[in-house]
Design a protein around this motif. Structure first.
Motif, PDB file in Angstrom:
ATOM      1  N   LYS A   1      51.393  34.297  49.133  1.00  0.00           N
ATOM      2  CA  LYS A   1      52.646  34.318  48.375  1.00  0.00           C
ATOM      3  C   LYS A   1      52.508  35.163  47.119  1.00  0.00           C
ATOM      4  CE  LYS A   1      55.942  31.321  45.964  1.00  0.00           C
ATOM      5  NZ  LYS A   1      56.352  29.941  45.628  1.00  0.00           N
ATOM      6  N   ALA A   2      51.388  34.992  46.409  1.00  0.00           N
ATOM      7  CA  ALA A   2      51.163  35.752  45.173  1.00  0.00           C
ATOM      8  C   ALA A   2      51.105  37.249  45.447  1.00  0.00           C
ATOM      9  CB  ALA A   2      49.878  35.279  44.503  1.00  0.00           C
ATOM     10  N   ALA A   3      50.493  37.633  46.559  1.00  0.00           N
ATOM     11  CA  ALA A   3      50.356  39.047  46.910  1.00  0.00           C
ATOM     12  C   ALA A   3      51.700  39.684  47.241  1.00  0.00           C
ATOM     13  CB  ALA A   3      49.396  39.200  48.083  1.00  0.00           C
ATOM     14  N   GLU A   4      52.648  38.866  47.642  1.00  0.00           N
ATOM     15  CA  GLU A   4      53.966  39.389  48.008  1.00  0.00           C
ATOM     16  C   GLU A   4      54.901  39.530  46.811  1.00  0.00           C
ATOM     17  OE1 GLU A   4      55.163  36.527  50.891  1.00  0.00           O
ATOM     18  OE2 GLU A   4      54.033  37.452  52.534  1.00  0.00           O
ATOM     19  N   LEU A   5      54.522  38.955  45.668  1.00  0.00           N
ATOM     20  CA  LEU A   5      55.354  39.023  44.469  1.00  0.00           C
ATOM     21  C   LEU A   5      55.171  40.369  43.765  1.00  0.00           C
ATOM     22  CD1 LEU A   5      54.675  35.443  43.038  1.00  0.00           C
ATOM     23  CD2 LEU A   5      56.790  36.246  44.134  1.00  0.00           C
ATOM     24  N   PRO A   6      56.148  40.779  42.940  1.00  0.00           N
ATOM     25  CA  PRO A   6      55.957  41.987  42.134  1.00  0.00           C
ATOM     26  C   PRO A   6      54.694  41.863  41.293  1.00  0.00           C
ATOM     27  CG  PRO A   6      58.237  41.252  42.034  1.00  0.00           C
ATOM     28  CD  PRO A   6      57.477  40.171  42.742  1.00  0.00           C
ATOM     29  N   ASN A   7      53.987  42.974  41.146  1.00  0.00           N
ATOM     30  CA  ASN A   7      52.689  42.941  40.469  1.00  0.00           C
ATOM     31  C   ASN A   7      52.799  42.429  39.051  1.00  0.00           C
ATOM     32  OD1 ASN A   7      50.322  44.545  38.848  1.00  0.00           O
ATOM     33  ND2 ASN A   7      49.717  44.057  40.946  1.00  0.00           N
ATOM     34  N   LYS A   8      51.916  41.487  38.703  1.00  0.00           N
ATOM     35  CA  LYS A   8      51.848  40.937  37.351  1.00  0.00           C
ATOM     36  C   LYS A   8      50.583  41.446  36.668  1.00  0.00           C
ATOM     37  CE  LYS A   8      55.474  38.210  37.770  1.00  0.00           C
ATOM     38  NZ  LYS A   8      55.876  38.555  39.153  1.00  0.00           N
ATOM     39  N   ARG A   9      50.621  41.513  35.338  1.00  0.00           N
ATOM     40  CA  ARG A   9      49.454  41.950  34.568  1.00  0.00           C
ATOM     41  C   ARG A   9      48.891  40.746  33.808  1.00  0.00           C
ATOM     42  NH1 ARG A   9      51.509  46.119  32.329  1.00  0.00           N
ATOM     43  NH2 ARG A   9      50.603  47.664  33.705  1.00  0.00           N
ATOM     44  N   ILE A  10      47.581  40.586  33.883  1.00  0.00           N
ATOM     45  CA  ILE A  10      46.906  39.452  33.255  1.00  0.00           C
ATOM     46  C   ILE A  10      45.983  39.954  32.156  1.00  0.00           C
ATOM     47  CG2 ILE A  10      45.321  37.513  33.640  1.00  0.00           C
ATOM     48  CD1 ILE A  10      46.371  37.357  36.502  1.00  0.00           C
ATOM     49  N   ALA A  11      46.135  39.386  30.960  1.00  0.00           N
ATOM     50  CA  ALA A  11      45.279  39.720  29.827  1.00  0.00           C
ATOM     51  C   ALA A  11      44.152  38.692  29.752  1.00  0.00           C
ATOM     52  CB  ALA A  11      46.082  39.704  28.529  1.00  0.00           C
ATOM     53  N   VAL A  12      42.918  39.171  29.868  1.00  0.00           N
ATOM     54  CA  VAL A  12      41.754  38.286  29.876  1.00  0.00           C
ATOM     55  C   VAL A  12      41.017  38.415  28.555  1.00  0.00           C
ATOM     56  CG1 VAL A  12      39.681  37.584  31.113  1.00  0.00           C
ATOM     57  CG2 VAL A  12      41.562  38.662  32.367  1.00  0.00           C
ATOM     58  N   ALA A  13      40.882  37.311  27.829  1.00  0.00           N
ATOM     59  CA  ALA A  13      40.177  37.305  26.549  1.00  0.00           C
ATOM     60  C   ALA A  13      38.700  37.018  26.769  1.00  0.00           C
ATOM     61  CB  ALA A  13      40.776  36.247  25.625  1.00  0.00           C
ATOM     62  N   ALA A  14      37.836  37.860  26.199  1.00  0.00           N
ATOM     63  CA  ALA A  14      36.380  37.721  26.365  1.00  0.00           C
ATOM     64  C   ALA A  14      36.013  37.734  27.845  1.00  0.00           C
ATOM     65  CB  ALA A  14      35.864  36.457  25.678  1.00  0.00           C
ATOM     66  N   ALA A  15      36.289  38.848  28.478  1.00  0.00           N
ATOM     67  CA  ALA A  15      36.139  38.956  29.936  1.00  0.00           C
ATOM     68  C   ALA A  15      34.703  39.151  30.403  1.00  0.00           C
ATOM     69  CB  ALA A  15      36.995  40.117  30.452  1.00  0.00           C
ATOM     70  N   GLU A  16      33.747  39.279  29.472  1.00  0.00           N
ATOM     71  CA  GLU A  16      32.367  39.559  29.852  1.00  0.00           C
ATOM     72  C   GLU A  16      31.674  38.308  30.402  1.00  0.00           C
ATOM     73  OE1 GLU A  16      32.594  39.160  25.283  1.00  0.00           O
ATOM     74  OE2 GLU A  16      33.720  40.114  26.899  1.00  0.00           O
ATOM     75  N   ASP A  17      32.071  37.906  31.596  1.00  0.00           N
ATOM     76  CA  ASP A  17      31.569  36.700  32.241  1.00  0.00           C
ATOM     77  C   ASP A  17      31.493  36.947  33.740  1.00  0.00           C
ATOM     78  OD1 ASP A  17      31.248  33.509  32.079  1.00  0.00           O
ATOM     79  OD2 ASP A  17      32.584  33.994  33.744  1.00  0.00           O
ATOM     80  N   ASP A  18      30.365  36.584  34.347  1.00  0.00           N
ATOM     81  CA  ASP A  18      30.154  36.860  35.781  1.00  0.00           C
ATOM     82  C   ASP A  18      31.266  36.285  36.646  1.00  0.00           C
ATOM     83  OD1 ASP A  18      27.621  38.323  36.459  1.00  0.00           O
ATOM     84  OD2 ASP A  18      26.774  36.819  35.128  1.00  0.00           O
ATOM     85  N   ALA A  19      31.557  34.976  36.450  1.00  0.00           N
ATOM     86  CA  ALA A  19      32.541  34.315  37.304  1.00  0.00           C
ATOM     87  C   ALA A  19      33.933  34.891  37.092  1.00  0.00           C
ATOM     88  CB  ALA A  19      32.536  32.811  37.038  1.00  0.00           C
ATOM     89  N   VAL A  20      34.278  35.209  35.844  1.00  0.00           N
ATOM     90  CA  VAL A  20      35.578  35.806  35.548  1.00  0.00           C
ATOM     91  C   VAL A  20      35.720  37.153  36.249  1.00  0.00           C
ATOM     92  CG1 VAL A  20      36.987  36.855  33.727  1.00  0.00           C
ATOM     93  CG2 VAL A  20      35.945  34.610  33.362  1.00  0.00           C
ATOM     94  N   ILE A  21      34.692  37.986  36.132  1.00  0.00           N
ATOM     95  CA  ILE A  21      34.755  39.320  36.744  1.00  0.00           C
ATOM     96  C   ILE A  21      34.809  39.232  38.260  1.00  0.00           C
ATOM     97  CG2 ILE A  21      33.526  41.496  37.064  1.00  0.00           C
ATOM     98  CD1 ILE A  21      34.928  41.200  34.340  1.00  0.00           C
ATOM     99  N   GLU A  22      34.080  38.287  38.846  1.00  0.00           N
ATOM    100  CA  GLU A  22      34.149  38.112  40.303  1.00  0.00           C
ATOM    101  C   GLU A  22      35.556  37.717  40.729  1.00  0.00           C
ATOM    102  OE1 GLU A  22      31.976  38.790  42.783  1.00  0.00           O
ATOM    103  OE2 GLU A  22      30.911  39.755  41.134  1.00  0.00           O
TER     104      GLU A  22
END
Length: 300
Positions: free
Chosen positions: A9-30
């Protein structure tokens, strides 16, 4: 509904942009990589540029040069949070996501009077669980924000939870205020609040859902348990949304489902201007990925 269906369902929606704070994290990047692969969203990654780029490049340079990923350098975690929240405030992003920082740090920025994301509502944590043996999501709230909510706060928590459930396709969520027993006991505040919430719903003060309580957990989710105790209601045995009385109850229930029942979970912070992906730093990349999908589908 399952996370497999939610991702579709999410893939079918218009593209959204997500702002990630302090993104330097293995699990976040994966989680970001997986979300980009499935075309769930685009990302603004705020934080230590070289560390973020190194994590993106672990399996090659395809991600660090991807059109759906932008890296914005920040000199400190505090600056990365401020920049990420300002990006959402200025309509450059649709969702905020917490990276490798304490929850308190991101909340301070979210509640900032000048550039924060206040909406006038109570902020509350809503988790969606995909549990083996259930053919739908079980939502739990609030396991992370409100410590000992009073009746007015529980009303707002329910409204936030109902909004998330409805965004995921549950048109009339069945809401169970959880207590230790299913009868009203003047010595147990949770039962008094549950009864009040039920009446408020019946009188139209809480809309777009069906509330019945108090209900013990077994009576809320098991039809057999409800029938065995002679409980007849439109919620007992078939609850969609579980309202816990305190943060301790929610926290234990949340972690019990993850660690004992091996449930899949995604969670967002609701009540702000946009959904906030507010997972624990200990949560898996899979959980963060599911939370991204949940947030994308919750954008109004």
């Amino acid at each position: 509904m399952s996370f497999k269906m939610l991702i579709k369902k999410a893939a079918e929606l218009p593209n959204k942009r997500i702002a990630v704070a302090a993104a330097e994290d293995d699990a976040v990047i994966e989680a970001v990589k997986q979300a980009v692969d499935e075309q769930l969203a685009s990302f603004l990654l705020f934080g230590h540029e070289q560390q973020i780029r190194t994590l993106l490049d672990k399996e090659g340079s395809a991600y660090s040069s991807n059109d759906h990923i932008s890296i914005i350098a920040a000199n400190s975690p505090e600056e990365s949070v401020e920049l990420a929240v300002k990006a959402v405030h200025n309509n450059k992003a649709d969702v905020l996501m917490k990276g490798r920082i304490p929850t308190a740090m991101i909340l301070r920025a979210v509640l900032h009077k000048e550039y924060g994301l206040r909406s006038g509502k109570i902020l509350s944590h809503v988790a969606a669980f995909d549990i083996e043996g259930f053919n739908k999501f079980i939502f739990v709230t609030d396991a992370a924000m409100n410590i000992a909510p009073d009746l007015d706060t529980k009303v707002e928590i329910i409204r936030n939870g109902v909004a998330v459930a409805r965004a995921l396709g549950v048109e009339m969520p069945r809401v169970a205020p959880i207590a230790a027993v299913e009868v009203i006991n003047p010595n147990m505040q949770a039962t008094l609040d549950a009864a009040a919430l039920t009446v408020m719903n019946q009188r139209g003060q809480i809309k777009n859902c069906i509330i019945d309580g108090p209900l013990a957990l077994d009576n809320a989710v098991s039809m057999d348990a409800a029938q065995h105790k002679g409980i007849k209601s439109d919620v007992a045995g078939q609850a969609d949304l579980l309202i816990v009385p305190t943060i301790e109850v929610g926290n234990v229930l949340y972690k019990s489902l993850v660690y004992f029942a091996k449930a899949k979970v995604g969670a967002v912070l609701a009540g702000s201007k946009v959904p906030i992906v507010l997972t624990s730093r200990a949560d898996s990349a899979e959980s963060k990925y599911y939370s991204i999908a949940l947030a994308v589908c919750s954008v109004s």
